[in-house]
Design an enzyme around this catalytic site. Structure first.
Site, PDB file in Angstrom:
ATOM      1  N   CYS A  79       0.820  -1.225   0.000  1.00 14.88           N
ATOM      2  CA  CYS A  79       0.000   0.000   0.000  1.00 14.88           C
ATOM      3  C   CYS A  79       0.847   1.266   0.000  1.00 14.88           C
ATOM      4  O   CYS A  79       0.333   2.354  -0.278  1.00 14.88           O
ATOM      5  CB  CYS A  79      -0.954   0.000   1.188  1.00 14.88           C
ATOM      6  N   HIS A  85      -3.030   6.824   2.570  1.00 10.99           N
ATOM      7  CA  HIS A  85      -3.563   5.545   2.077  1.00 10.99           C
ATOM      8  C   HIS A  85      -4.911   5.272   2.727  1.00 10.99           C
ATOM      9  O   HIS A  85      -5.071   5.385   3.946  1.00 10.99           O
ATOM     10  CB  HIS A  85      -2.551   4.436   2.399  1.00 10.99           C
ATOM     11  N   ASN A  99     -10.331  -0.316   0.533  1.00  8.34           N
ATOM     12  CA  ASN A  99      -8.874  -0.210   0.494  1.00  8.34           C
ATOM     13  C   ASN A  99      -8.383  -0.776  -0.840  1.00  8.34           C
ATOM     14  O   ASN A  99      -8.506  -1.975  -1.083  1.00  8.34           O
ATOM     15  CB  ASN A  99      -8.307  -1.001   1.687  1.00  8.34           C
TER      16      ASN A  99
END
Ligand code: UT7
Length: 340
Positions: A113, A264, A294
């Site tokens: 990520c 993020h 996500n």
């Protein structure tokens, strides 16, 4: 003048899966998922969509905004944890072919990520060395194909999509950029490598045929993600707030001077905790995970593109991009948009 983002693009698949949809086959519900994560729905790649096709579409949109011809591109970096193939051929090579970027080198970058910020830094170095060339940085993921759909504590988090930026140097032709407004921190803590992991690599030795000494054919492993949510949560809050604060220190500024934080999009509660730690109002943080979930390496470039196209990210704004992920990795960049 100097290295700058010339265009942004993103792509989200048409298919949407809501929390209520997931609750039809798992012991969960919209109230639990939303209150623990801030997520209501996520996009899921269609049958013919892959990390490469989504990444290429996001890049096509970024090239169009930048007014850059595919043949001007000298490098394509794809930050992904869900490549189309198991490591090779790289997804970046597939994207290069889809875009017709015949003059571009291409490679994937596995920073999970935080991967987009890592990839951006690689591309920034490239454009600095080759000032006449352009670079495309893509974050693209098809996470819904690797999550364990029987694990309610992890499958609810993830979604698919892609974001991209085109980088160029607007110094005089052939002159390497000496000006930079950006500062980047790249970091890792491998001691947390077990916190988020995906099976299916070469870690497991094959059984050896005792008579011949030759490895025996392997059973195919269906790769799945395992996640230790609590540990990742605690790491994320620490890492994001520390990196953002250190970036401010190194730029000789304070968090209060930041116009926007592109963190993020892992969990709304993580972002709220970071905002509290940094004593910043939550509305300085870009939030889109309610409808994207996500998307790992894609989450920061998708956010950037949405902010640019909605007019909320304007030239001259001081921004911080900051991510964390499997590895464990963390990374952040402070810049005055769109200069790097
Ligand atoms: O990009 C990086 C990727 N990773 C992450 O971002 C993960 C970061 N961590 C998180 O986002 C959170 O830790 C989770 C959302 C994964 C979990 O939230 P939590 O508040 O830490 O929940 P928990 O794991 O402590 O579970 C609390 C309870 C448990 O039940 P018991 O044992 O207390 O009876 C779980 O079984 O909630 C239960 N639970 C659920 N219940 C309904 C866990 N998932 C669900 C669910 N629906 N989906």
């Amino acid at each position: 003048m100097g290295i700058k983002v010339l265009g942004t693009g993103s792509y989200l698949p048409e298919k949407v899966v809501t929390n209520d949809d997931i609750a039809k086959s798992l012991d969960t519900n919209d109230e639990w998922i939303y209150s623990h994560t801030g997520i209501h729905s996520r996009h899921v790649a269609g049958e013919n969509e892959t990390t490469a096709t989504m990444g290429a579409e996001a890049a096509r949109r970024a090239l169009e905004m930048a007014g850059v011809d595919p043949l001007e591109v000298g490098l394509i970096v794809v930050a992904t944890t869900t490549p189309d193939y198991n490591v090779f051929p790289s997804t970046a090579c597939l994207v290069q072919d889809l875009l017709g970027c015949k003059n571009a080198g291409a490679f994937d970058l596995a920073g999970a990520c935080a991967g987009f910020v890592y990839a951006l830094e690689q591309a920034r170095g490239f454009v600095n060395f080759y000032p006449d060339k352009k670079a495309i940085v893509i974050g693209a993921e098809t996470l819904t194909r690797i999550v364990d759909w029987s694990d309610r504590a992890s499958c609810i988090l993830f979604g698919d999509g892609a974001g991209a930026v085109v980088l160029g140097n607007d110094e005089a032709p052939g002159v390497a950029s000496t000006k930079t407004t950006a500062h980047t921190i790249l970091g890792a803590d491998g001691s947390g490598s077990g916190f988020i992991a995906r099976s299916g690599g070469t870690k497991e030795a094959l059984p050896i045929n005792p008579e011949t000494g030759v490895p025996m054919p392997a059973q195919p492993i269906v790769p799945k993600m395992t996640l230790m949510g609590h540990d990742v949560f605690a790491f994320a809050v620490r890492a994001l707030s520390r990196v953002a604060s250190q970036l401010c220190e190194r730029m000789g500024t304070t968090p209060a001077e930041i116009d926007r934080v592109f963190a993020h999009q892992a969990n709304g509660r993580i972002i709220e905790a970071v905002a509290r730690r940094m004593k910043l109002p939550l509305d300085k943080f870009w939030l889109n995970l309610e409808t994207t979930g996500n998307t790992s390496g894609a989450s920061i470039p998708i956010s950037l593109d949405q902010a640019v196209r909605s007019g909320e990210l304007k030239d001259g704004m001081k921004i911080v991009m900051v991510g964390f992920g499997a590895g464990l990795t963390y990374a952040g960049t402070f810049c005055t948009w769109p200069n790097l």
